[in-house]
Design an enzyme around this catalytic site. Structure first.
Site, PDB file in Angstrom:
ATOM      1  N   ASP A   1      16.439  49.862   7.162  1.00 55.52           N
ATOM      2  CA  ASP A   1      15.279  49.171   7.769  1.00 55.52           C
ATOM      3  C   ASP A   1      15.523  49.096   9.099  1.00 55.52           C
ATOM      4  O   ASP A   1      16.760  48.644   9.730  1.00 55.52           O
ATOM      5  CB  ASP A   1      15.471  47.689   6.971  1.00 55.52           C
ATOM      6  CG  ASP A   1      14.464  46.673   7.489  1.00 55.52           C
ATOM      7  OD1 ASP A   1      14.603  45.439   7.541  1.00 55.52           O
ATOM      8  OD2 ASP A   1      13.490  47.206   8.329  1.00 55.52           O
TER       9      ASP A   1
ATOM     10  N   ASP B   1      12.555  43.447   7.811  1.00 57.34           N
ATOM     11  CA  ASP B   1      11.468  43.043   6.844  1.00 57.34           C
ATOM     12  C   ASP B   1      12.064  43.163   5.595  1.00 57.34           C
ATOM     13  O   ASP B   1      11.630  43.215   4.431  1.00 57.34           O
ATOM     14  CB  ASP B   1      10.067  43.767   6.870  1.00 57.34           C
ATOM     15  CG  ASP B   1      10.289  45.032   6.761  1.00 57.34           C
ATOM     16  OD1 ASP B   1       8.962  45.753   6.534  1.00 57.34           O
ATOM     17  OD2 ASP B   1      11.323  45.856   6.615  1.00 57.34           O
TER      18      ASP B   1
ATOM     19  N   ASP C   1      12.560  51.932   6.558  1.00 57.28           N
ATOM     20  CA  ASP C   1      11.285  52.557   7.147  1.00 57.28           C
ATOM     21  C   ASP C   1      11.547  54.062   7.881  1.00 57.28           C
ATOM     22  O   ASP C   1      12.718  54.284   7.930  1.00 57.28           O
ATOM     23  CB  ASP C   1      10.833  51.726   7.919  1.00 57.28           C
ATOM     24  CG  ASP C   1      11.593  51.019   9.103  1.00 57.28           C
ATOM     25  OD1 ASP C   1      11.882  49.878   8.949  1.00 57.28           O
ATOM     26  OD2 ASP C   1      12.478  51.693   9.356  1.00 57.28           O
TER      27      ASP C   1
ATOM     28  N   ASP D   1       7.797  64.879  -0.475  1.00 59.91           N
ATOM     29  CA  ASP D   1       7.469  64.483  -2.077  1.00 59.91           C
ATOM     30  C   ASP D   1       5.811  64.443  -2.001  1.00 59.91           C
ATOM     31  O   ASP D   1       5.183  63.904  -1.261  1.00 59.91           O
ATOM     32  CB  ASP D   1       7.927  63.120  -2.415  1.00 59.91           C
ATOM     33  CG  ASP D   1       8.304  63.220  -3.883  1.00 59.91           C
ATOM     34  OD1 ASP D   1       9.461  62.690  -4.041  1.00 59.91           O
ATOM     35  OD2 ASP D   1       7.696  64.038  -4.621  1.00 59.91           O
TER      36      ASP D   1
ATOM     37  N   ASP E   1       5.893  66.453  -7.661  1.00 57.93           N
ATOM     38  CA  ASP E   1       6.165  65.556  -8.723  1.00 57.93           C
ATOM     39  C   ASP E   1       5.401  65.988  -9.676  1.00 57.93           C
ATOM     40  O   ASP E   1       4.204  66.387  -9.992  1.00 57.93           O
ATOM     41  CB  ASP E   1       5.544  64.254  -8.105  1.00 57.93           C
ATOM     42  CG  ASP E   1       5.853  63.075  -9.224  1.00 57.93           C
ATOM     43  OD1 ASP E   1       6.914  62.855  -9.130  1.00 57.93           O
ATOM     44  OD2 ASP E   1       4.803  62.447  -9.733  1.00 57.93           O
TER      45      ASP E   1
ATOM     46  N   GLU F   1       9.031  69.710  -9.853  1.00 59.05           N
ATOM     47  CA  GLU F   1       9.873  68.837 -10.764  1.00 59.05           C
ATOM     48  C   GLU F   1       9.419  69.433 -12.173  1.00 59.05           C
ATOM     49  O   GLU F   1       8.198  69.094 -12.565  1.00 59.05           O
ATOM     50  CB  GLU F   1       9.609  67.459 -10.672  1.00 59.05           C
ATOM     51  CG  GLU F   1      10.116  66.311 -11.578  1.00 59.05           C
ATOM     52  CD  GLU F   1       9.641  64.969 -11.631  1.00 59.05           C
ATOM     53  OE1 GLU F   1       8.923  64.775 -11.205  1.00 59.05           O
ATOM     54  OE2 GLU F   1      10.682  64.267 -11.932  1.00 59.05           O
TER      55      GLU F   1
ATOM     56  N   HIS G   1      16.215  59.863  -7.451  1.00 56.00           N
ATOM     57  CA  HIS G   1      15.744  58.223  -7.327  1.00 56.00           C
ATOM     58  C   HIS G   1      15.518  57.845  -8.793  1.00 56.00           C
ATOM     59  O   HIS G   1      15.075  56.692  -8.937  1.00 56.00           O
ATOM     60  CB  HIS G   1      14.650  58.159  -6.499  1.00 56.00           C
ATOM     61  CG  HIS G   1      13.507  59.132  -7.152  1.00 56.00           C
ATOM     62  ND1 HIS G   1      13.581  60.281  -6.955  1.00 56.00           N
ATOM     63  CD2 HIS G   1      12.181  58.772  -7.451  1.00 56.00           C
ATOM     64  CE1 HIS G   1      12.517  60.924  -7.509  1.00 56.00           C
ATOM     65  NE2 HIS G   1      11.635  59.697  -7.955  1.00 56.00           N
ATOM     66  N   ASP G   2      15.480  58.695  -9.723  1.00 49.56           N
ATOM     67  CA  ASP G   2      15.082  58.407 -11.166  1.00 49.56           C
ATOM     68  C   ASP G   2      16.184  58.340 -11.796  1.00 49.56           C
ATOM     69  O   ASP G   2      16.061  57.800 -13.107  1.00 49.56           O
ATOM     70  CB  ASP G   2      14.396  59.238 -11.833  1.00 49.56           C
ATOM     71  CG  ASP G   2      12.958  59.330 -11.089  1.00 49.56           C
ATOM     72  OD1 ASP G   2      12.322  60.455 -11.183  1.00 49.56           O
ATOM     73  OD2 ASP G   2      12.552  58.469 -10.636  1.00 49.56           O
TER      74      ASP G   2
END
Ligand code: TEU
Length: 550
Positions: free
Chosen positions: A26, A30, A34, A103, A204, A262, A330-331
């Protein structure tokens, strides 16, 4: 036949690094990662030795599913910054010789995408057929398909009295790829990103974009609500190849770019056709290893069986000339917690290094996931309120009793996607240096000791091991383009394989267990290229010891 690295395209010679931007760095306090934050960390990526970044979605999105619900393909999500920030990141990567693969989610959009907003306005909307709308049957869904996230894959839209298909959440309506106008809209968007200098895409659930036009009922095992995961109706359908070949011709042909798909539901029979002739996908993620500890489904956690791992590895190294190699994404939960040993720090570090060699020194393109190179672990989430992922939150809704809820909670702690989405652990400062604000998801408390700053200074850290491993993989032809042969050794405790490229030979021995394992005589004379114990013993491998030999 000896292969030289010069003959290979760039995406076969470099190691990819997957960034989940919300959790990477970050820059504005926040609590959300990012693009400017990623820009701050490019020298870290360069020092790691990676050659390409797979950037998870940064497009405008209501963030129902971590950005995999795109509202505008050509606008940057406000949380992540601006298009100028994106351009700066792309330039920052390229100036360091690092490529950028975005992605791209074109199986579905957000229900807030302008196309869907128009589509649902009326049955005569010019965008109606950008999505899959059908009349119900006797007041019920058009068919019995289950969704990955919700019981049924259909939602009723009262104003136009029809149902729309969503294989994922209700806020992720599936696009209708049978519609040439939709396909042209997608190709135009892809080409505008490629014209900006993007080096390719991770597509994806690309294997789901073609559905059986009849949208017939599935015939699998119904879930408790009577719906069926009807992958035989919507995965790897015949029309998929035509769509991919059209996309190749209209977008990728003639460009120095790549696309990795994927391969949800792809198997050894269906995968080869997708990557066979460079006219469809260049690379494919298949999930046999990621499904290895799931019984009835991913939440039915079963012990990890090394013999099965070896059979799967041998099958896929034979099935595809060039695989993708990945321990997580990330899954998926953190590999060292899932397949390694975290009973103490010595074995956590040692097993993380072993897993890295066991996966990434096979034949194929390696994809690291952020934090894998630090040996980051699963997160001890304190309570359901700490979860952020729609997949886990929707799963908990299916519990009817406290016992069922507790069982699902234990499964989520082991397999939930939030395990991979806790903030990157940079240093020992508050929130692991990820943010000066309140992080959107809890930081793993072990970040006080497991972090990049400490590991950069420690020659025996997982991070410095990955740096050496990546060097081997990208500089030695035997590891980059050599053949692969699994050795019949180790039973359910050990895994070993050899790589050969002409006269160059190397082999990797892994003791994937908490007990010592005899080192075979035949290989004891070889010299050690890379290892994870200080003084390897000639005749045996220590628990979780790996040896890379030549
Ligand atoms: O995942 C596809 C998919 O099948 C996931 O449901 C995955 O198999 C499962 O989460 C494993 O636990 C892709 C993206 O990687 C995922 O993040 C998205 O949620 C999904 O598609 C929808 O876009």
């Amino acid at each position: 036949m000896t292969q030289t690295m010069q003959q290979l395209p760039w995406w076969k010679k470099c190691v990819f690094y997957q960034i989940y931007p919300r959790s990477f760095q970050d820059s504005d306090g926040d609590g959300i990662g990012d693009l400017r934050g990623i820009l701050q960390r490019l020298d870290y990526l360069k020092a790691l030795g990676i050659g390409a970044v797979w950037l998870c979605p940064v497009y405008d999105s209501p963030n129902t599913d971590g950005g995999y619900d795109i509202r505008d393909y050509e606008k940057i999500m406000a949380d992540f910054g601006t298009m100028a920030d994106f351009d700066a990141l792309l330039a920052g990567l390229h100036v360091r010789g690092i490529r950028l693969v975005m992605d791209l989610v074109v199986n579905h959009t957000s229900d807030e995408h302008a196309w869907f907003v128009e589509s649902r306005k009326s049955r005569s909307s010019p965008y109606r057929d950008y999505y899959l709308w059908r009349d119900g049957k006797a007041g019920k869904e058009p068919n019995n398909w289950a969704s990955f996230f919700t019981p049924s894959a259909w939602s009723y839209d009262a104003p136009t009295k029809q149902w729309y298909l969503h294989l994922f959440s209700q806020k992720q309506p599936d696009l209708n790829w049978e519609n040439p106008a939709l396909r042209e809209s997608v190709y135009g968007m892809i080409n505008r990103w490629l014209d900006k200098g993007v080096d390719g895409f991770r597509m994806d659930v690309i294997t789901l974009i073609a559905k059986n036009p009849a949208l017939a009922d599935g015939c699998g095992r119904p879930n408790e609500n009577g719906y069926v995961m009807a992958d035989e109706q919507f995965a790897l359908q015949p029309a998929l190849h035509a769509y991919l070949r059209e996309m190749r011709q209209k977008c990728f042909a003639g460009r120095d770019c790549m696309c990795v798909g994927e391969g949800t539901f792809a198997n050894e029979k269906t995968a080869p056709a997708l990557v066979r002739d460079g006219q469809e996908l260049d690379l494919l993620f298949q999930f046999d290893l990621m499904d290895i500890d799931g019984g009835r489904d991913k939440w039915d956690v079963v012990p990890f069986d090394l013999r099965r791992w070896k059979a799967i590895v041998a099958k896929w190294q034979k099935t595809l000339d060039w695989n993708t190699l990945f321990l997580s994404n990330h899954d998926q939960p953190r590999p060292v917690s899932r397949f390694g040993c975290t009973e103490n720090e010595t074995l956590r570090i040692r097993s993380a290094k072993l897993l890295a060699c066991m996966m990434h020194l096979m034949r194929g393109t390696s994809f690291l996931y952020q934090g894998e190179e630090l040996g980051m672990t699963n997160m001890p989430f304190a309570a359901e309120g700490a979860l952020r992922d729609i997949e886990s939150l929707e799963l908990l809704k299916t519990a009817h009793t406290p016992a069922q809820r507790e069982a699902l909670w234990q499964a989520i702690l082991k397999k939930g996607r939030d395990n991979a989405r806790t903030p990157m652990q940079w240093n020992a400062e508050p929130n692991a240096g990820f943010t000066t604000g309140t992080p959107w998801i809890d930081v793993n408390p072990n970040s006080r000791t497991i972090h990049a700053a400490a590991e950069s200074e420690d020659p025996d850290s997982v991070l410095n091991f990955y740096r050496k491993l990546i060097k081997l993989k990208t500089e030695m032809p035997v590891f980059c383009c050599g053949t692969f042969r699994l050795l019949d050794w180790g039973g359910g405790q050990g895994l070993a394989f050899c790589r050969e490229n002409g006269t160059d030979k190397a082999c990797v021995f892994c003791n994937v267990s908490s007990a010592p394992l005899p080192m075979p005589e035949l290989y004891r004379h070889l010299s050690l290229l890379l290892g994870n114990v200080p003084d390897p013993q000639k005749d045996r491998l220590l628990p979780w010891e790996v040896r890379v030999l030549q």
